[in-house]
Design an enzyme around this catalytic site. Sequence first.
Site, PDB file in Angstrom:
ATOM      1  N   LYS A 274      10.648   1.075 -11.553  1.00  0.00           N
ATOM      2  CA  LYS A 274      11.074   2.306 -12.220  1.00  0.00           C
ATOM      3  C   LYS A 274       9.836   3.072 -12.667  1.00  0.00           C
ATOM      4  CE  LYS A 274      15.158   4.050 -13.596  1.00  0.00           C
ATOM      5  NZ  LYS A 274      16.314   4.161 -12.685  1.00  0.00           N
TER       6      LYS A 274
ATOM      7  N   THR B 158      16.649  -1.372 -11.137  1.00  0.00           N
ATOM      8  CA  THR B 158      15.619  -0.561 -11.794  1.00  0.00           C
ATOM      9  C   THR B 158      16.114  -0.014 -13.129  1.00  0.00           C
ATOM     10  OG1 THR B 158      16.247   1.482 -10.634  1.00  0.00           O
ATOM     11  CG2 THR B 158      14.624   0.070  -9.569  1.00  0.00           C
TER      12      THR B 158
ATOM     13  N   HIS C 132     -15.366  25.855  -9.999  1.00  0.00           N
ATOM     14  CA  HIS C 132     -16.319  26.951  -9.819  1.00  0.00           C
ATOM     15  C   HIS C 132     -16.014  28.150 -10.715  1.00  0.00           C
ATOM     16  CE1 HIS C 132     -17.989  24.807  -6.471  1.00  0.00           C
ATOM     17  NE2 HIS C 132     -16.848  24.817  -5.816  1.00  0.00           N
TER      18      HIS C 132
END
EC number: 1.7.3.3
Length: 304
Positions: A23, A68, A264
């Site tokens: 999970k 799960t 940048h």
Amino acid sequence: MADYHNNYKKNDELEFVRTGYGKDMVKVLHIQRDGKYHSIKEVATSVQLTLSSKKDYLHGDNSDIIPTDTIKNTVHVLAKFKGIKSIEAFGVNICEYFLSSFNHVIRAQVYVEEIPWKRLEKNGVKHVHAFIHTPTGTHFCEVEQLRSGPPVIHSGTKDLKVLKTTQSGFEGFIKDQFTTLPEVKDRCFATQVYCKWRYHQCRDVDFEATWGTIRDLVLEKFAGPYDKGEYSPSVQKTLYDIQVLSLSRVPEIEDMEISLPNIHYFNIDMSKMGLINKEEVLLPLDNPYGKITGTVKRKLSSRL
């Protein structure tokens, strides 16, 4: 389902490399109340289990599977009964629970990420129950344990965004027919730090303090002394200097992986408007960006 089983044929040309299920992103806010003084830990936890058999993959036989949803509930219950002293300790608790409770679980892997809350403070006085979200680096950990071994713990920080406006340059690089980048002795240096390290042993380690120490060392080496800074000839050199400083100051860690994107900022050309822009107004560019990575570890001889 019966028809599926009857049509099953083993493929002798394939073998499993690794399996796991679990999970992800199980979220918990744990509140510890000591009278009117409250402390919090908010975490997002992901759990992966590996089972001794592969019959769920091979035959569609779910008889060994811990659902799960049960894994999610277990994380919640462990937070209640064990608390969350540190995310590393919480990860170890989860691994140990599944390995000790289910004989057919042979491997448990847990990832825990802490949401960065900081207690409100004014004039040195800490608020008893109010907090502010401070995204200045996210604390995470990875804990993996096999049935036959101790837990292996990695900790790290990510999303630590830093910038300095000078004391950085980039010169002496290869130039070919496709090179348009000019050499520069002075530039902005911005990055978003991802840094992960492994503990060589887990007993009597103050994980919270160690994480704070390494985060401070990253900032120290990136910025340099507060009154003058420290020159960086390349992102690579800064990355390595952070690793050297960290492993020299923190004996509990064995190795360190760092990833530094080069974010940048370019000077905006205002010449067509009759203006000279002397690196005062810059354009942030999200992408593309350079990405510099490196992993170092202690030599065996240094540990003897």
